[in-house]
Write a protein that holds these residues in place. Structure first.
Motif, PDB file in Angstrom:
ATOM      1  N   PHE A  14       5.841  21.617  18.873  1.00 28.24           N
ATOM      2  CA  PHE A  14       5.251  20.757  17.842  1.00 28.24           C
ATOM      3  C   PHE A  14       5.379  21.375  16.444  1.00 28.24           C
ATOM      4  O   PHE A  14       4.678  20.977  15.515  1.00 28.24           O
ATOM      5  N   GLY A  15       6.325  22.302  16.334  1.00 23.90           N
ATOM      6  CA  GLY A  15       6.542  22.996  15.056  1.00 23.90           C
ATOM      7  C   GLY A  15       7.168  22.110  13.994  1.00 23.90           C
ATOM      8  O   GLY A  15       7.272  22.513  12.833  1.00 23.90           O
ATOM      9  N   TYR A  16       7.580  20.895  14.357  1.00 25.66           N
ATOM     10  CA  TYR A  16       8.181  19.968  13.375  1.00 25.66           C
ATOM     11  C   TYR A  16       7.140  19.406  12.410  1.00 25.66           C
ATOM     12  O   TYR A  16       7.461  18.809  11.392  1.00 25.66           O
ATOM     13  N   ARG A  17       5.860  19.597  12.727  1.00 28.99           N
ATOM     14  CA  ARG A  17       4.825  18.989  11.866  1.00 28.99           C
ATOM     15  C   ARG A  17       4.701  19.759  10.559  1.00 28.99           C
ATOM     16  O   ARG A  17       4.885  20.967  10.512  1.00 28.99           O
ATOM     17  N   ASP A  18       4.343  19.031   9.491  1.00 29.08           N
ATOM     18  CA  ASP A  18       4.211  19.658   8.175  1.00 29.08           C
ATOM     19  C   ASP A  18       2.724  20.032   7.977  1.00 29.08           C
ATOM     20  O   ASP A  18       1.921  19.225   7.503  1.00 29.08           O
ATOM     21  N   LEU A  19       2.427  21.269   8.374  1.00 26.75           N
ATOM     22  CA  LEU A  19       1.033  21.728   8.375  1.00 26.75           C
ATOM     23  C   LEU A  19       0.409  21.677   6.977  1.00 26.75           C
ATOM     24  O   LEU A  19      -0.750  21.261   6.819  1.00 26.75           O
ATOM     25  N   ASP A  20       1.183  22.082   5.967  1.00 27.01           N
ATOM     26  CA  ASP A  20       0.647  22.081   4.590  1.00 27.01           C
ATOM     27  C   ASP A  20       0.297  20.665   4.149  1.00 27.01           C
ATOM     28  O   ASP A  20      -0.769  20.419   3.599  1.00 27.01           O
ATOM     29  N   LEU A  21       1.228  19.745   4.402  1.00 25.52           N
ATOM     30  CA  LEU A  21       0.990  18.345   4.020  1.00 25.52           C
ATOM     31  C   LEU A  21      -0.249  17.792   4.731  1.00 25.52           C
ATOM     32  O   LEU A  21      -1.091  17.128   4.123  1.00 25.52           O
ATOM     33  N   GLU A  22      -0.370  18.098   6.022  1.00 26.73           N
ATOM     34  CA  GLU A  22      -1.495  17.555   6.798  1.00 26.73           C
ATOM     35  C   GLU A  22      -2.824  18.139   6.301  1.00 26.73           C
ATOM     36  O   GLU A  22      -3.832  17.430   6.217  1.00 26.73           O
ATOM     37  N   CYS A  23      -2.808  19.422   5.940  1.00 27.49           N
ATOM     38  CA  CYS A  23      -4.050  20.035   5.435  1.00 27.49           C
ATOM     39  C   CYS A  23      -4.336  19.568   3.997  1.00 27.49           C
ATOM     40  O   CYS A  23      -5.514  19.400   3.632  1.00 27.49           O
ATOM     41  N   ASP A  24      -3.295  19.327   3.195  1.00 26.19           N
ATOM     42  CA  ASP A  24      -3.509  18.730   1.859  1.00 26.19           C
ATOM     43  C   ASP A  24      -4.205  17.380   2.020  1.00 26.19           C
ATOM     44  O   ASP A  24      -5.125  17.036   1.277  1.00 26.19           O
ATOM     45  N   PHE A  25      -3.730  16.625   3.006  1.00 26.79           N
ATOM     46  CA  PHE A  25      -4.293  15.291   3.278  1.00 26.79           C
ATOM     47  C   PHE A  25      -5.786  15.413   3.623  1.00 26.79           C
ATOM     48  O   PHE A  25      -6.619  14.675   3.089  1.00 26.79           O
ATOM     49  N   ILE A  26      -6.109  16.352   4.494  1.00 23.93           N
ATOM     50  CA  ILE A  26      -7.522  16.525   4.909  1.00 23.93           C
ATOM     51  C   ILE A  26      -8.365  16.880   3.683  1.00 23.93           C
ATOM     52  O   ILE A  26      -9.429  16.288   3.447  1.00 23.93           O
ATOM     53  N   GLU A  27      -7.866  17.823   2.880  1.00 24.40           N
ATOM     54  CA  GLU A  27      -8.631  18.238   1.680  1.00 24.40           C
ATOM     55  C   GLU A  27      -8.847  17.064   0.737  1.00 24.40           C
ATOM     56  O   GLU A  27      -9.920  16.888   0.159  1.00 24.40           O
ATOM     57  N   PHE A 236       0.618  10.942   7.182  1.00 21.43           N
ATOM     58  CA  PHE A 236      -0.156  11.863   6.344  1.00 21.43           C
ATOM     59  C   PHE A 236       0.247  11.797   4.871  1.00 21.43           C
ATOM     60  O   PHE A 236      -0.287  12.531   4.060  1.00 21.43           O
ATOM     61  N   ARG A 237       1.214  10.907   4.560  1.00 18.04           N
ATOM     62  CA  ARG A 237       1.534  10.711   3.135  1.00 18.04           C
ATOM     63  C   ARG A 237       0.439   9.849   2.527  1.00 18.04           C
ATOM     64  O   ARG A 237       0.055   8.823   3.092  1.00 18.04           O
ATOM     65  N   PHE A 238      -0.079  10.280   1.368  1.00 19.94           N
ATOM     66  CA  PHE A 238      -1.220   9.580   0.765  1.00 19.94           C
ATOM     67  C   PHE A 238      -0.912   8.123   0.438  1.00 19.94           C
ATOM     68  O   PHE A 238      -1.801   7.293   0.367  1.00 19.94           O
ATOM     69  N   ASP A 239       0.379   7.827   0.210  1.00 19.47           N
ATOM     70  CA  ASP A 239       0.722   6.478  -0.232  1.00 19.47           C
ATOM     71  C   ASP A 239       1.131   5.577   0.936  1.00 19.47           C
ATOM     72  O   ASP A 239       1.695   4.514   0.737  1.00 19.47           O
ATOM     73  N   LYS A 240       0.856   6.002   2.163  1.00 14.17           N
ATOM     74  CA  LYS A 240       1.294   5.186   3.308  1.00 14.17           C
ATOM     75  C   LYS A 240       0.111   4.579   4.044  1.00 14.17           C
ATOM     76  O   LYS A 240      -0.487   5.201   4.922  1.00 14.17           O
ATOM     77  N   PRO A 241      -0.262   3.339   3.658  1.00 16.31           N
ATOM     78  CA  PRO A 241      -1.393   2.715   4.349  1.00 16.31           C
ATOM     79  C   PRO A 241      -1.033   2.375   5.794  1.00 16.31           C
ATOM     80  O   PRO A 241       0.145   2.321   6.142  1.00 16.31           O
ATOM     81  N   LEU A 242      -2.036   2.154   6.597  1.00 14.57           N
ATOM     82  CA  LEU A 242      -1.795   1.692   7.962  1.00 14.57           C
ATOM     83  C   LEU A 242      -1.333   0.238   7.887  1.00 14.57           C
ATOM     84  O   LEU A 242      -2.054  -0.620   7.361  1.00 14.57           O
ATOM     85  N   ASP A 243      -0.106  -0.019   8.300  1.00 14.57           N
ATOM     86  CA  ASP A 243       0.387  -1.393   8.302  1.00 14.57           C
ATOM     87  C   ASP A 243       1.439  -1.541   9.398  1.00 14.57           C
ATOM     88  O   ASP A 243       1.530  -0.701  10.293  1.00 14.57           O
ATOM     89  N   ASN A 244       2.243  -2.601   9.295  1.00 11.44           N
ATOM     90  CA  ASN A 244       3.186  -2.874  10.385  1.00 11.44           C
ATOM     91  C   ASN A 244       4.596  -2.374  10.119  1.00 11.44           C
ATOM     92  O   ASN A 244       5.504  -2.654  10.892  1.00 11.44           O
TER      93      ASN A 244
END
Ligand SMILES: C[S@@+](CC[C@H](N)C(=O)[O-])C[C@H]1O[C@@H](n2cnc3c(N)ncnc32)[C@H](O)[C@@H]1O
Length: 258
Positions: A14-27, A236-244
């Motif tokens: 699961f090393g493909y995940r962008d840990l920094d981006l995901e933690c930026d998102f949480i913050e 986890f991109r801030f500009d990506k709402p949940l949609d279809n």
């Protein structure tokens, strides 16, 4: 057999995940939506603890639990190597109880999808609410409902990751069943091939997970009487709402304890 008994290979797979981006998102979600000034974080079904360790580096007081003793043992050694003081223990997300209150809880990747029964979801949400301060957040990442409606995962579920001489080849949807229309449960037999410096073996898993529909989860949130949905995202991109759209490929929900 389960990849959760092989945490070193889990981290590579699961090393493909962008840990920094995901933690930026949480913050960012905490900064925008939290109404609590408690900077402690509880990672539910924390696995090998990568997110809580990164959040610890960013100044949060971090804790986490997982049902797998091997994952917790490995998370403890990673926290120690990284000089992060973390409270880590083995527990079940349906029956856990914390001694202190947290400002934020997270449940990432697809941990929530392991809640198979209605009563487990209800009990889980009750326990998360009991572990949070008023105004605290619960951030949940799960499969996109597209996987229920179409039984077609949003991205390929076979991939290869490497770390130095070690190669981990994952076929997560091996023998994946159709979604059971009554229980919403999918079964798969993920096949993970390990090639570790001449040592080659297969990890053959049997997994059951439940795909949640958006409105169904809203209903659980309402019925919990503890939480309000304050935002939802498709990645986890801030500009990506949940949609279809196709690049809305996860269902990430931000709940606040009211
Ligand atoms: C897909 S992994 C995600 C791990 C971690 N959150 C991450 O982002 O890497 C799912 C995790 O859920 C854990 N798990 C499954 N059922 C659980 C339960 N009932 N209570 C606590 N942890 C559970 C597994 O052991 C595994 O570590």
């Amino acid at each position: 057999m389960s990849i959760y008994n092989y945490p070193k290979y889990y981290d590579i797979a699961f090393g493909y995940r962008d840990l920094d981006l995901e933690c930026d998102f949480i913050e960012k979600q905490i900064a925008v939506h939290s109404r609590s000034d408690n900077f402690s974080l509880l990672d539910i079904a924390c696995g090998t603890g990568s997110h809580l360790i990164e959040m610890g580096k960013r100044g949060f007081d971090v804790s986490g639990f997982d049902i797998s003793p091997k994952m917790i043992e490995y998370a403890k050694s990673k926290a120690e190597i990284n000089n992060i003081h973390a409270n880590l223990w083995v527990d079940n997300m349906v029956s856990f109880k914390t001694e202190k209150l947290f400002g934020c809880a997270i449940n990432l990747l697809t941990g929530f999808n392991y809640l198979l029964r209605n009563e487990d979801v209800e009990e889980h949400l009750k326990r998360v609410a009991l572990s949070l301060n008023q105004g605290g957040l619960y951030i949940i990442e799960m499969n996109h409902p597209r996987e229920f409606i179409t039984n077609e995962p949003s991205t390929t579920n076979s991939w290869i990751e490497t770390d130095g001489d070690i190669e981990v080849e994952v076929d997560w949807d091996n023998e994946r069943s159709a979604v059971d229309l009554l229980t919403h449960i999918v079964t798969t037999k993920p096949l993970i091939k390990i090639r570790d410096k001449g040592n080659e073996f297969d990890i053959k898993m049997e997994e059951k997970f439940r795909i949640y529909l958006y409105r169904e989860i809203l209903h659980y949130i309402d019925c919990s009487e503890h939480f309000k949905l304050v935002n939802s995202f498709g990645s986890f991109r801030f500009d990506k709402p949940l949609d279809n759209t196709k690049d809305s490929w996860r269902m990430i929900l931000i709940l606040r304890k009211e």
